[in-house]
Every structure is written in structure tokens, then in C-alpha cells.
Design a protein around this motif. Structure first.
Motif, PDB file in Angstrom:
ATOM      1  N   CYS A 149       1.072  -0.649  -3.582  1.00  0.00           N
ATOM      2  CA  CYS A 149      -0.253  -1.283  -3.626  1.00  0.00           C
ATOM      3  C   CYS A 149      -0.265  -2.590  -4.418  1.00  0.00           C
ATOM      4  O   CYS A 149      -1.257  -3.317  -4.385  1.00  0.00           O
ATOM      5  CB  CYS A 149      -1.297  -0.320  -4.194  1.00  0.00           C
ATOM      6  N   GLY A 208       1.973   5.789  -5.206  1.00  0.00           N
ATOM      7  CA  GLY A 208       3.267   5.190  -4.896  1.00  0.00           C
ATOM      8  C   GLY A 208       4.301   5.601  -5.929  1.00  0.00           C
ATOM      9  O   GLY A 208       3.965   5.887  -7.086  1.00  0.00           O
ATOM     10  N   CYS A 244       2.181   6.020  -9.207  1.00  0.00           N
ATOM     11  CA  CYS A 244       1.082   5.065  -9.342  1.00  0.00           C
ATOM     12  C   CYS A 244      -0.251   5.821  -9.401  1.00  0.00           C
ATOM     13  O   CYS A 244      -0.534   6.642  -8.523  1.00  0.00           O
ATOM     14  CB  CYS A 244       1.094   4.101  -8.159  1.00  0.00           C
ATOM     15  N   TYR A 271      -3.096   4.709  -8.720  1.00  0.00           N
ATOM     16  CA  TYR A 271      -4.043   4.198  -7.729  1.00  0.00           C
ATOM     17  C   TYR A 271      -3.775   4.743  -6.328  1.00  0.00           C
ATOM     18  O   TYR A 271      -4.698   5.083  -5.611  1.00  0.00           O
ATOM     19  CB  TYR A 271      -4.012   2.660  -7.713  1.00  0.00           C
ATOM     20  N   ASP A 272      -2.483   4.778  -5.927  1.00  0.00           N
ATOM     21  CA  ASP A 272      -2.196   5.212  -4.551  1.00  0.00           C
ATOM     22  C   ASP A 272      -1.020   6.183  -4.465  1.00  0.00           C
ATOM     23  O   ASP A 272      -0.524   6.448  -3.370  1.00  0.00           O
ATOM     24  CB  ASP A 272      -1.945   3.987  -3.651  1.00  0.00           C
ATOM     25  N   CYS A 294       3.530  -1.488  -8.873  1.00  0.00           N
ATOM     26  CA  CYS A 294       3.688  -0.564  -7.746  1.00  0.00           C
ATOM     27  C   CYS A 294       4.032  -1.359  -6.491  1.00  0.00           C
ATOM     28  O   CYS A 294       3.312  -2.290  -6.121  1.00  0.00           O
ATOM     29  CB  CYS A 294       2.391   0.221  -7.546  1.00  0.00           C
TER      30      CYS A 294
HETATM   31 ZN   LIG Z   1       0.128   1.816  -6.233  1.00  0.00          ZN
END
Ligand SMILES: [Zn+2]
Length: 139
Positions: free
Chosen positions: A37, A53, A48, A50-51, A34
């Protein structure tokens, strides 16, 4: 290859997974990263986890890892796999972190959780090389 045996189903690269499979064909293990992040992600995703993206590149990883979990296959779910029995389906934890479902190229009785492994590509045809794993340092 024995022409009398049914062929195994093979991956069908698409716009999302094509960079992974093209790298495998070159015997490089590349993982999506990503750009927002910086985390490594596998299997390939459009967002993504996690964030959220949405922009990625593909980084080459070491190909080293450890067996995180595995199961022995003693029956073929497709006739193309019959000659391989028994074989090992495993989740390998890559040195860089992501987990990858794959095969360890040993009979299940010879595999242990925590075993150090490294990628070994099996060339199937002009488009597909499968990333499998063998014991680290094997000849
Ligand atoms: Zn990410």
C-alpha cells in the motif's frame, strides 16, 4: 563515559529492527514502507496495520518533524539515566507522517508541543546510535 556509572539498557536489534538500527549507525533515519500500500510504518512491524501487507522496504526520511507530545522525566527508572535528569521523552511527528518515541535533547521546561525538531544521532557504541531530536536549525 564514566566507568563508575551503571550502563543504560540499549536496543537489541533483531531481524525485524536491524535495518532501522543499521541505518541509525550511518546517521540515516529510515522508516519501513509497505510495498503493497506504500504507507510508512513505525515502529517496525511484520504485518502492515493498514492492508496486512507482509513485504517492506526501508526509505530514508528527512529527519524533520514536530513535537507531538512530551513528558519530563524527573526520576530515573534505571540508575543509568540518573545523570540525564531531568530529560525529555517525546513523541515526534515526522514530516512524512509516522510518530516516533524518542528524546528531545532539551530540558522539559524548554520543550513545547509543535516545536520544530530535527534528528540528531547519539553514538553509543559500534552497533548503536540513538535517534534523538534537537530544535530545528540548532548549531
Ligand atoms: Zn500496507
Amino acid at each position: 563515559m564514566n566507568d563508575l556509572l551503571p550502563l543504560k539498557p540499549l536496543p537489541e536489534p533483531n531481524d525485524l529492527t536491524r535495518p532501522f538500527w543499521e541505518a541509525c549507525r550511518r546517521h540515516e533515519l529510515r522508516i519501513q514502507r509497505c510495498l503493497s500500500c506504500g504507507r510508512l510504518i513505525h515502529y517496525p512491524k511484520i504485518i502492515c496495520p493498514y492492508d496486512h501487507g507482509t513485504e517492506f522496504d526501508w526509505v530514508r526520511v528527512s529527519g524533520r518533524g514536530t513535537v507531538y507530545s512530551f513528558v519530563g522525566a524527573y526520576r530515573a527508572f534505571h540508575p543509568g539515566f540518573q545523570p540525564d535528569l531531568p530529560y525529555t521523552i517525546a513523541i515526534v511527528e515526522l514530516e512524512e507522517g509516522p510518530h516516533m518515541m524518542t528524546n528531545v535533547m532539551l530540558p522539559p521546561a524548554e520543550v513545547e508541543i509543535g516545536m520544530k525538531v530535527e534528528v540528531a544521532f547519539e553514538d553509543i557504541n559500534e552497533q548503536i546510535s540513538l535517534p534523538k531530536f534537537r530544535p530545528a536549525g540548532a548549531p
